[in-house]
Motif scaffolding. Structure first.
Motif, PDB file in Angstrom:
ATOM      1  N   ALA A  60      -6.977  -2.391   7.033  1.00  0.00           N
ATOM      2  CA  ALA A  60      -6.208  -3.591   7.367  1.00  0.00           C
ATOM      3  C   ALA A  60      -7.129  -4.659   7.973  1.00  0.00           C
ATOM      4  O   ALA A  60      -7.999  -4.309   8.766  1.00  0.00           O
ATOM      5  CB  ALA A  60      -5.109  -3.237   8.364  1.00  0.00           C
ATOM      6  N   PRO A  61      -6.946  -5.934   7.675  1.00  0.00           N
ATOM      7  CA  PRO A  61      -6.007  -6.428   6.680  1.00  0.00           C
ATOM      8  C   PRO A  61      -6.523  -6.132   5.269  1.00  0.00           C
ATOM      9  O   PRO A  61      -7.719  -6.159   5.044  1.00  0.00           O
ATOM     10  CB  PRO A  61      -5.969  -7.937   6.935  1.00  0.00           C
ATOM     11  N   LYS A  62      -5.613  -5.878   4.376  1.00  0.00           N
ATOM     12  CA  LYS A  62      -6.041  -5.613   2.995  1.00  0.00           C
ATOM     13  C   LYS A  62      -6.387  -6.940   2.321  1.00  0.00           C
ATOM     14  O   LYS A  62      -5.808  -7.966   2.655  1.00  0.00           O
ATOM     15  CB  LYS A  62      -4.934  -4.883   2.236  1.00  0.00           C
ATOM     16  N   ARG A  63      -7.349  -6.876   1.416  1.00  0.00           N
ATOM     17  CA  ARG A  63      -7.626  -8.057   0.574  1.00  0.00           C
ATOM     18  C   ARG A  63      -7.561  -7.515  -0.834  1.00  0.00           C
ATOM     19  O   ARG A  63      -8.604  -7.270  -1.448  1.00  0.00           O
ATOM     20  CB  ARG A  63      -9.035  -8.561   0.829  1.00  0.00           C
ATOM     21  N   CYS A  64      -6.363  -7.293  -1.358  1.00  0.00           N
ATOM     22  CA  CYS A  64      -6.296  -6.501  -2.568  1.00  0.00           C
ATOM     23  C   CYS A  64      -4.925  -6.538  -3.230  1.00  0.00           C
ATOM     24  O   CYS A  64      -3.904  -6.534  -2.534  1.00  0.00           O
ATOM     25  CB  CYS A  64      -6.620  -5.052  -2.184  1.00  0.00           C
ATOM     26  N   GLY A  65      -4.935  -6.548  -4.573  1.00  0.00           N
ATOM     27  CA  GLY A  65      -3.694  -6.405  -5.338  1.00  0.00           C
ATOM     28  C   GLY A  65      -3.233  -4.960  -5.394  1.00  0.00           C
ATOM     29  O   GLY A  65      -2.154  -4.665  -5.856  1.00  0.00           O
TER      30      GLY A  65
END
Ligand SMILES: Cc1cc2nc3c(=O)[nH]c(=O)nc-3n(C[C@H](O)[C@H](O)[C@H](O)COP(=O)(O)OP(=O)(O)OC[C@H]3O[C@@H](n4cnc5c(N)ncnc54)[C@H](O)[C@@H]3O)c2cc1C
Length: 400
Positions: free
Chosen positions: A43-48
Motif C-alpha cells: 500500500a498504496p497500490k499503483r496497479c490495475g
C-alpha cells in the motif's frame, strides 16, 4: 527493532520483484534483509491488479480467494468507434486473475520471511556504501537516524523512481515519451457484463498512445484506469474523468480508491549490474511495453538474480563481470521478447483511429493476443497495407 549489521544480501524495495528475489536468496541459505521506505507492504497500490496465471505459477502460489479476486478468461477490445473484439483465452490457457495486490504482496513477503528473510519497513535507503568501486552496503534513514548496513550484494528493486541504480553509476533516465502516465479509480457499483473479461478502450481521443481499462474485481467492483503517453499536455486524470463523465454506465458508481503512477514502457536499461549490485523489475525498466504489466517480469528477474547472485557469493566473486550472467540470462529469457513488443508498441502509436478500425475489422483476435508477446506484427502490418495502401509508407519498415 534491532537488525544485524552484516548480511549476504540487502534488497532495497519490498515490491513483487524485491520480495520474490529475497525469497529465492533466503531459500538458498543466504542471510537476506529487505528494506522498504513504506510502512505497509503493498500500500498504496499503483496497479490495475491484473496478473496472468503464468506469473502466478512462477511464484509457486496457487490462486487463493484471499487475494485472487476475479478469474479472467479473456478480454474485450473496444475500437475508437466502439467495435468490440472479443478475445476468449479460456481454451488457450492464457488466463489470469484480478488480484487484491495489497493482500498478495504481503503474502509474497510472508513467504520470503518463512524462508528466513528479514524485513525492515519505514526505512529509506538514502545512499550506497562503496569501497574500491564496489557496492558494500546501504545507508538507511530510520526513526530520524542514519544507520549503515553491509552486504555482499545489494539488489536495487526500488521501482520506477529507482535512485539506487543511479547511485551505483548506472544510467536510468527515461524520456517522457517513453513513459506512460497512469491514473486509476477503484470503483463500486459498476455494472459489469462479463466479470471474466477485462475491457480495454482505444483511440486518440480516449487515451493517446494508451488505453482505458476496466478490470472487474468481483461482481460490481472494478479498477477503472488509464495509461497515456507521458509527454501529453493534458493529464491522464483529465482523459479518464472525461471518459467517465460521458459514459452513463458509471452514473451510479463511485470511487473507493485513487491510484496514480508512472509506467516505464521503454527498453530496459542497458547495464543491469555493477560491482556488488544488481537491478531488477521496474528499476531496470522490465515492463511489457505494450500493456504496461510489470509484476511478473519483476519477479522473474528476481529469481534469475538470486540464482546468479547466490552462486557468485559462494564463489566469493561479486564483480560486475561475474554478475553479468544475470543480465545475459534475463535477455535470453525475456529481453528479446520485450524488444519485439517494443516494436509492436512503436507501430501502434503511429496508427490513426481510422487505421485502428481497419485492424479491428481485418485481423483475427487470436493474432491480437499474440501481439502482447511480440508475435504476429507482420500479419497485422500486411492486413493494414492491403486495406489501406496509403499506410504502406510507414508500415513497410515494420515488416523488417
Ligand atoms: C497505474 C498502474 C497500473 C498498473 N497495472 C498493472 C497491472 O495490472 N499488472 C501488472 O503486472 N503491472 C501493472 N503495473 C506495473 C506494476 O505495478 C510494476 O511493474 C510492478 O510494481 C514492479 O514491481 P517492482 O518490485 O519492480 O517495483 P515496485 O512494486 O514499485 O516496488 C518498489 C518498492 O521499492 C520501495 N522503495 C523505493 N525507493 C526506496 C528507497 N530509497 N528505500 C527503501 N525502499 C524504497 C518502494 O516503497 C516500493 O515498495 C501498473 C503500474 C501503474 C502505475
Amino acid at each position: 527493532m534491532k537488525y544485524d549489521k552484516e548480511w549476504d544480501v540487502i534488497v532495497v524495495g519490498a515490491g513483487p520483484g524485491g520480495s520474490k528475489c529475497a525469497h529465492e536468496f533466503a531459500k538458498r541459505g543466504m542471510k537476506t534483509l529487505v528494506i522498504d521506505k513504506k510502512q505497509e507492504i503493498g500500500a498504496p497500490k499503483r496497479c490495475g491488479e491484473g496478473l496472468s496465471m503464468r506469473w502466478i505459477r512462477i511464484t509457486g502460489q496457487k490462486p487463493n480467494p484471499k487475494w485472487a479476486l476475479q478469474e479472467i478468461r479473456g478480454a474485450v477490445l473496444i475500437s475508437p468507434r466502439g467495435k468490440k473484439v472479443v478475445i476468449d483465452t479460456s481454451k488457450t490457457g492464457q488466463t489470469g486473475y484480478i488480484i487484491e495486490r495489497k493482500m498478495w504482496e504481503k503474502e509474497l513477503a510472508a513467504e520470503a520471511i518463512r524462508s528466513g528473510a528479514k524485513y525492515m519497513l519505514k526505512a529509506n535507503v538514502i545512499d550506497l556504501i562503496k569501497e574500491d568501486d564496489t557496492v558494500k552496503g546501504v545507508v538507511v534513514e530510520r526513526d530520524g537516524k542514519e544507520e549503515q548496513y553491509f552486504s555482499k550484494i545489494v539488489i536495487a528493486a526500488d521501482g520506477v523512481d529507482s535512485r539506487i541504480a543511479r547511485m551505483a553509476g548506472i544510467q536510468t533516465t527515461i524520456p517522457l515519451t517513453e513513459c506512460d502516465s497512469g491514473y486509476q479509480y477503484e470503483m463500486a457499483n459498476v455494472p459489469i457484463e462479463d466479470p471474466y473479461k477485462m475491457e480495454l478502450y482505444f483511440g486518440k481521443e480516449v487515451a493517446p498512445r494508451g488505453y482505458i481499462w476496466v478490470f472487474p474485481k468481483g461482481k460490481d467492483i472494478a479498477n477503472v484506469g488509464i495509461g497515456i503517453i507521458g509527454s501529453s499536455e493534458k493529464t491522464a486524470k483529465f482523459y479518464l474523468d472525461r471518459w467517465l463523465e460521458n459514459n452513463s454506465r458509471f452514473k451510479d458508481a463511485s470511487i473507493i480508491e485513487i491510484n496514480a503512477g508512472v509506467i516505464p514502457v521503454c527498453a530496459p536499461i542497458e547495464t543491469m549490474v555493477a560491482n556488488g549490485l544488481m537491478v531488477i523489475g521496474d528499476a531496470a525498466r522490465m515492463i511489457n511495453p505494450i500493456h504496461g504489466g510489470g509484476i511478473g517480469s519483476a519477479m522473474e528477474a528476481g529469481i534469475i538474480a538470486a540464482e546468479v547472485g547466490a552462486n557468485a557469493i559462494r564463489e566469493g566473486d561479486v564483480t560486475r563481470d561475474r554478475l553479468m550472467e544475470y543480465q545475459k540470462r534475463w535477455h535470453e529469457v525475456r529481453g528479446k521478447e520485450f524488444e519485439r513488443i517494443l516494436k509492436v508498441r512503436k507501430f501502434f502509436e503511429k496508427l490513426s483511429d481510422e487505421q485502428m478500425e481497419i485492424i479491428a475489422d481485418a485481423v483475427d483476435p487470436k493474432v491480437l493476443v499474440e501481439l502482447g508477446h511480440g508475435k504476429g506484427l507482420a500479419t497485422v502490418v500486411k492486413a493494414l497495407i492491403k486495406a489501406s495502401p496509403s499506410a504502406a509508407k510507414f508500415a513497410m519498415s515494420f515488416l523488417k
